[in-house]
Motif scaffolding. Structure first.
Motif, PDB file in Angstrom:
ATOM      1  N   UNK A 309       0.850  -1.206   0.000  1.00 23.94           N
ATOM      2  CA  UNK A 309       0.000   0.000   0.000  1.00 23.94           C
ATOM      3  C   UNK A 309       0.882   1.252   0.000  1.00 23.94           C
ATOM      4  N   UNK A 310       1.921   1.233   0.823  1.00 18.21           N
ATOM      5  CA  UNK A 310       2.819   2.406   0.893  1.00 18.21           C
ATOM      6  C   UNK A 310       3.595   2.539  -0.419  1.00 18.21           C
ATOM      7  N   UNK A 311       4.013   1.418  -0.969  1.00 21.38           N
ATOM      8  CA  UNK A 311       4.784   1.467  -2.219  1.00 21.38           C
ATOM      9  C   UNK A 311       3.918   1.976  -3.378  1.00 21.38           C
ATOM     10  N   UNK A 312       2.672   1.505  -3.424  1.00 25.79           N
ATOM     11  CA  UNK A 312       1.760   2.016  -4.468  1.00 25.79           C
ATOM     12  C   UNK A 312       1.592   3.531  -4.315  1.00 25.79           C
ATOM     13  N   UNK A 313       1.419   3.957  -3.060  1.00 19.59           N
ATOM     14  CA  UNK A 313       1.247   5.399  -2.813  1.00 19.59           C
ATOM     15  C   UNK A 313       2.497   6.149  -3.273  1.00 19.59           C
ATOM     16  N   UNK A 314       3.660   5.592  -2.962  1.00 21.94           N
ATOM     17  CA  UNK A 314       4.913   6.239  -3.387  1.00 21.94           C
ATOM     18  C   UNK A 314       4.914   6.473  -4.902  1.00 21.94           C
ATOM     19  N   UNK A 318       4.703  10.112  -6.825  1.00 24.37           N
ATOM     20  CA  UNK A 318       5.797  10.506  -7.714  1.00 24.37           C
ATOM     21  C   UNK A 318       5.236  11.134  -9.000  1.00 24.37           C
ATOM     22  N   UNK A 319       4.101  10.644  -9.441  1.00 20.34           N
ATOM     23  CA  UNK A 319       3.472  11.203 -10.642  1.00 20.34           C
ATOM     24  C   UNK A 319       2.834  12.561 -10.397  1.00 20.34           C
ATOM     25  N   UNK A 320       2.696  12.941  -9.131  1.00 21.54           N
ATOM     26  CA  UNK A 320       2.026  14.217  -8.810  1.00 21.54           C
ATOM     27  C   UNK A 320       3.006  15.344  -8.509  1.00 21.54           C
ATOM     28  N   UNK A 321       4.243  14.978  -8.172  1.00 19.60           N
ATOM     29  CA  UNK A 321       5.254  16.012  -7.888  1.00 19.60           C
ATOM     30  C   UNK A 321       5.831  16.450  -9.234  1.00 19.60           C
ATOM     31  N   UNK A 322       5.033  17.197  -9.973  1.00 20.46           N
ATOM     32  CA  UNK A 322       5.384  17.569 -11.337  1.00 20.46           C
ATOM     33  C   UNK A 322       5.175  19.066 -11.545  1.00 20.46           C
ATOM     34  N   UNK A 323       5.909  19.652 -12.487  1.00 27.16           N
ATOM     35  CA  UNK A 323       5.778  21.090 -12.721  1.00 27.16           C
ATOM     36  C   UNK A 323       4.322  21.502 -12.899  1.00 27.16           C
ATOM     37  N   UNK A 324       3.975  22.599 -12.266  1.00 23.71           N
ATOM     38  CA  UNK A 324       2.606  23.120 -12.381  1.00 23.71           C
ATOM     39  C   UNK A 324       1.766  22.788 -11.167  1.00 23.71           C
ATOM     40  N   UNK A 325       1.982  21.584 -10.596  1.00 17.63           N
ATOM     41  CA  UNK A 325       1.208  21.249  -9.390  1.00 17.63           C
ATOM     42  C   UNK A 325       1.730  22.102  -8.229  1.00 17.63           C
ATOM     43  N   UNK A 326       0.871  22.389  -7.271  1.00 17.96           N
ATOM     44  CA  UNK A 326       1.306  23.206  -6.135  1.00 17.96           C
ATOM     45  C   UNK A 326       1.329  22.359  -4.871  1.00 17.96           C
ATOM     46  N   UNK A 327       2.155  22.721  -3.905  1.00 12.89           N
ATOM     47  CA  UNK A 327       2.189  21.958  -2.655  1.00 12.89           C
ATOM     48  C   UNK A 327       0.819  21.863  -1.992  1.00 12.89           C
ATOM     49  N   UNK A 421      10.775  16.562 -18.543  1.00 10.23           N
ATOM     50  CA  UNK A 421       9.855  15.581 -19.129  1.00 10.23           C
ATOM     51  C   UNK A 421       9.433  14.483 -18.164  1.00 10.23           C
ATOM     52  N   UNK A 422      10.145  14.330 -17.048  1.00 14.12           N
ATOM     53  CA  UNK A 422       9.813  13.248 -16.108  1.00 14.12           C
ATOM     54  C   UNK A 422      10.550  13.487 -14.808  1.00 14.12           C
ATOM     55  N   UNK A 423      10.183  12.706 -13.809  1.00 12.97           N
ATOM     56  CA  UNK A 423      10.945  12.738 -12.566  1.00 12.97           C
ATOM     57  C   UNK A 423      12.046  11.694 -12.625  1.00 12.97           C
ATOM     58  N   UNK A 424      13.235  12.072 -12.183  1.00 11.77           N
ATOM     59  CA  UNK A 424      14.331  11.114 -12.126  1.00 11.77           C
ATOM     60  C   UNK A 424      14.525  10.737 -10.668  1.00 11.77           C
TER      61      UNK A 424
END
Ligand code: GLY
Ligand code: MN
Ligand code: MN
Length: 443
Positions: A309-314, A318-327, A421-424
């Motif tokens: 469950x924690x790994x899925x959340x991780x 990760x897909x949400x910490x992207x340019x444009x999104x706000x804290x 283009x992605x998170x590394x």
């Protein structure tokens, strides 16, 4: 998909720490200059060496703004930047502690002026005891005085730092200048990382990886939490780290649910999981990692459910910490992701979740800490408040689920560089999948 071996390591036996190119610090000063008002002077001092008791001291930790602008990791250092100084030789002046034979005998070599220039890229280096005289000569040329304060949102500082003392003295001595907050500019500059910083952050992550791989073969029932700590420190230091990036948390069983557990003094028992929030620093830059593994090398069905469950959340976060999104938006999205996982684990029902108010107390009962923070020269690195995610930033992603009634806490934490283009994932090679963890623990 199993990665079997620790990264190859051979000590060169010659240098303990690697050299950082001074071009990084030169670039950092150029970037700061572009943000200053005309006729400005910037003054940044090193931290104090803080006392303990009797004649004891804590180990020295440099002021991060001074380090960012100069690379100098020595006490009693000061930096003056004055881009519009009439004499071009006075536009950047670094002050370092004058060394002498007594200091050489008792403390070892301090930086010579030539060495200070080589580290910082600043040509004009003077001894610290001439700082006041220089300041008094230069300050009449300035309208704006930029000084450094600690504006970290969660800072709680009860001692008066060297920079705070200087602000008080400077304002008393030059009351009619306009004082400016250097912190505002430093937060803006430090929130995105230079390629050289990314290299050193990646190295801190690689050193951390070696420690993780070492302890995966070491952890078993009967091992002390402190013994795991010692194994990690050994691996970090021999690879060129000065040690832990922050006080390590090694919590087995119920201790995994204590968010700031630092005593690390319990024996890891068969059937428990052990949470390790521990990472290396490298040349001043910090990694930040958490892994949670079964003490006996095999997840129980329930441990595996919670772990997955924690790994899925991780992965989802990760897909949400992207340019444009706000804290702020991210925080809401995290709550939704975690709520779904907690319902799936049977910790509360979907209708109980729905009936909650906006504060979501049921989620907070099992997941009560922040999910991401900037990472760099400080583990909780500085950035302007509410800054949207942007390319060039480095963040942690650290979801967790803590079920006290089951003596079970799981947190996973990796460090992510936001590219265009992605998170590394700077920790992508550090084992995180349950099967890989089990495989490495049972070799
Ligand atoms: N190790 C500190 C943190 O995870 O924020
Ligand atoms: Mn963290
Ligand atoms: Mn951490």
């Amino acid at each position: 998909m199993l990665i079997a071996r620790a990264p190859r390591f051979r000590s060169n036996g010659a240098v303990r720490y690697e050299t950082i190119s001074n071009s990084l610090f030169i670039r950092n000063r150029v970037n700061l200059r572009a943000l200053l008002k005309p006729k400005s002077i910037v003054i940044v001092l090193s931290n104090d060496i803080f006392p303990t008791n009797a004649d004891g001291t804590m180990s020295f930790k440099q002021n991060s703004d001074l380090f960012h602008l100069s690379g100098i990791d020595q006490e009693e250092t000061a930096l003056i930047l004055m881009p519009d100084a009439i004499d071009p030789k006075e536009r950047e002046i670094l002050f370092v502690r004058e060394t002498n034979e007594h200091i050489a005998v008792w403390e070892g070599a301090k930086l010579s002026k030539e060495q200070a220039t080589a580290v910082s890229g600043i040509n004009r280096v003077e001894w610290s005891n001439s700082f006041d005289g220089f300041l008094h000569r230069l300050i009449p040329q300035a309208d704006h005085i930029y000084l450094t304060t600690n504006e970290h949102l969660r800072a709680s500082v009860v001692v008066e730092t060297r920079n705070a003392r200087f602000i008080r003295d400077c304002q008393a001595r030059y009351p009619l200048h306009r004082y400016e907050r250097l912190a505002q500019l430093m937060h803006q500059l430090r929130m995105t990382k230079d390629a050289e910083e990314l290299r050193l952050l990646s190295k801190a992550c690689d050193i951390t990886e070696a420690g993780v791989r070492r302890v995966l073969g070491f952890i078993k029932p009967g091992v002390g939490e402190w013994e795991i700590e010692a194994e990690l420190l050994h691996e970090f230091v021999r690879r060129g780290s000065r040690g832990f990036a922050y006080s390590p948390i090694i919590g087995s069983g119920l201790n995994a649910c204590v968010l700031h557990y630092l005593s690390n003094d319990k024996i890891c028992q068969d059937g428990e999981m052990v949470l390790m929030d521990v990472a290396a620093e490298c040349c001043g830059w910090n990694a930040d990692l958490t892994r949670t593994v079964p003490v006996n090398g095999r997840f129980t069905k329930r441990q595996r459910q919670v772990y997955d469950a924690v790994l899925r959340a991780f992965h989802e976060l990760n897909g949400l910490v992207r340019p444009g999104n706000t804290p702020l938006d991210y925080h809401q999205q995290v709550i939704e992701v975690m709520e779904r996982e907690l319902v799936n684990l049977g910790l509360f029902t979907a209708s109980e979740a729905k009936a909650q108010g906006p504060d979501k107390p049921l989620v907070k009962k099992y997941f009560m800490h922040g999910t991401s923070h900037h990472l760099g020269l400080d583990v909780h690195d500085v950035a302007p408040p509410h800054q949207p995610f942007a390319a060039g930033m480095v963040f942690t992603i650290e979801p967790g689920i803590y079920i006290r009634e089951e003596n079970l806490g799981v947190r996973l934490e990796n460090d992510i560089f936001i590219a265009n283009d992605r998170n590394i994932d700077l920790m992508s090679s550090i084992p995180i999948e349950a099967e890989e963890i089990e495989d490495l623990m049972n070799r």
